[in-house]
Design an enzyme around this catalytic site. Structure first.
Site, PDB file in Angstrom:
ATOM      1  N   GLY A  21     -28.662 -37.593 -11.229  1.00 47.25           N
ATOM      2  CA  GLY A  21     -28.924 -37.079 -10.609  1.00 47.25           C
ATOM      3  C   GLY A  21     -29.080 -35.436 -10.721  1.00 47.25           C
ATOM      4  N   ASN A  22     -29.908 -34.387 -10.167  1.00 45.03           N
ATOM      5  CA  ASN A  22     -28.684 -33.055 -10.653  1.00 45.03           C
ATOM      6  C   ASN A  22     -29.189 -32.497  -9.208  1.00 45.03           C
ATOM      7  OD1 ASN A  22     -31.538 -31.553  -9.887  1.00 45.03           O
ATOM      8  ND2 ASN A  22     -32.760 -33.095 -11.367  1.00 45.03           N
TER       9      ASN A  22
END
Ligand code: CTP
Length: 397
Positions: free
Chosen positions: A207-208
């Site tokens: 993810g980020n």
């Protein structure tokens, strides 16, 4: 919708004036500010005292008040967002239609730059009279809005058309007027926001740090301007309470891709603010990966570039992208604008203090397809959303 709206209510001398106490209460309940002007005849049907208490403002009747201060009709007219005359008698209607100006209410009407909305009320034969009809037509021609009288029991004992519209009907008419005057009223827009999570196994993902705050603030601002917003939102803790925003929650880039493509058609404006993962695992493990090996290699493959696909599908949508850069902001953003066939790109820095990811502030540069560059100061994301949407409204003109 009526919050902080300034309603100037003019009341003329008909029995329906008694309903104005309720009308003023409803406006105040909706958060509007209300000032009232009565004609002398109206003061026979409802007291200035009652209306003053309910509106929390002084009620005006004459050009001069008890202390002989001049009540400036021009200031009153300037103050109002809307001038509502309810009930409107045949007498005041005739004067409005023919330029006769012999009281404070009429002087205010003739000075008014805001929209005037009238709610006529009279007995059925008067309401049907050709002169009254033609005066109402004249009023319409001059740009006023008419809330038609309703049918029912009349004060005379007759039954028919002529009753002033009920206060609730008047309120919703005024609300609709404000809604329709919003710059994006009824326009369909599509926004994406937040990160995407690319599954590795049932418990892990790539993810980020995107929070989705920027895109959500933009969606809120678009809705505040009357747009019908579809928001495709990646995993986020944000709660969207606005009923005008239709939220489609997604997790992966593939899900976001599907939602964006299927909602793209017939949109007026599309804004892609999501931090879509650029890569995803080639293989998604069905079971949780056990930590047996000292080294573990994860093979990644590119995700679909949603914005490029939208750029290729574009018919007449205005397509807006974001560019997150750590260097050469304008150069890289301009390349993306061209490559992704965008109308506008909003560049923000991944490294500048106070900028972009996770925080409540952002500093942007907007570049459009005519190569016009507009720089903005560091602001809260809410303020940035305001700048972005105002810029786009201007651009779309
Ligand atoms: N975008 C997208 N689909 C992707 C990647 C990005 O739709 N798979 C969109 C983003 O929502 C944004 C724009 O493309 O509006 C630019 O995203 P950005 O992360 O700045 O750039 P990338 O195109 O991913 O290129 P790079 O990471 O190499 O800078």
């Amino acid at each position: 919708m009526l919050k902080q709206k300034k309603i100037l209510l003019g009341i003329t001398g008909g029995i329906a004036a008694y309903k104005c106490a309720h009308l003023v209460r409803l406006f105040i309940k909706e958060g509007a500010e209300v000032k009232v002007i009565l004609t002398k005849a109206a003061a026979e049907f409802i007291t200035a005292q009652t209306l003053s208490v309910l509106s929390k403002n002084e009620v005006l009747i004459d050009f001069f008040d008890a202390d002989f201060n001049w009540n400036n009709h021009v200031h009153l007219a300037e103050w109002a967002d809307v001038f509502l005359i309810a009930p409107l008698t045949a007498n005041t209607l005739a004067k409005m239609a023919n330029g006769q100006c012999d009281n404070l209410l009429l002087a205010t009407y003739f000075s008014s730059k805001s929209k005037t909305i009238v709610a006529p009320a009279m007995d059925l034969d008067m309401y049907k009279h050709d002169t009254v009809k033609s005066n109402l037509d004249k009023l319409k021609l001059y740009g006023n809005l008419i809330i038609p009288a309703e049918t029912g029991d009349l004060a005379s004992g007759l039954i028919g058309e002529g009753r002033m519209a009920e206060p609730e009907t008047i309120i919703s008419f005024v609300e609709t007027y404000f809604l329709k005057s919003l710059p994006l009223f009824g326009k369909k827009v599509l926004v994406n926001a937040g990160p995407t999570y690319e599954a590795i196994d049932p418990v892990r993902f790539i993810g980020n740090r995107s929070s989705g705050k920027m895109g959500v603030a933009i969606a809120e601002q678009l809705a505040a301007y009357g747009a019908l917003v579809t928001l495709v939102l990646g995993p986020s803790n944000l709660i969207i309470k606005n009923k005008l925003i239709h939220v489609i929650s997604v997790e992966s880039s593939d899900e976001m891709h599907k939602a964006m493509i299927s909602n793209f058609k017939n949109k007026y404006l599309v804004i892609c603010s999501a931090a879509v993962a650029d890569y995803k695992p080639v293989l998604v493990y069905k079971q949780k990966i056990k930590k047996k090996e000292n080294h573990f290699k994860l093979e990644l493959t590119k995700t679909k570039d949603i914005l490029i696909e939208l750029g290729n599908l574009k018919t007449k949508q205005c397509l807006v992208g974001f560019a997150l850069e750590s260097e050469n902001l304008v150069k890289h953003a301009t390349q993306k604008l061209i490559e992704k066939k965008l109308d506008v790109i909003i560049a923000n820095s991944a490294v500048e203090e106070g900028g972009a990811f996770g925080l409540d502030t952002n500093k942007i540069i907007i570049i459009n397809k005519h190569n016009k560059i507009t720089k903005f100061e560091l602001k809260t994301k809410k303020e940035v959303a305001h700048d972005v949407v105002n810029y786009l409204i201007d651009f779309l003109k």
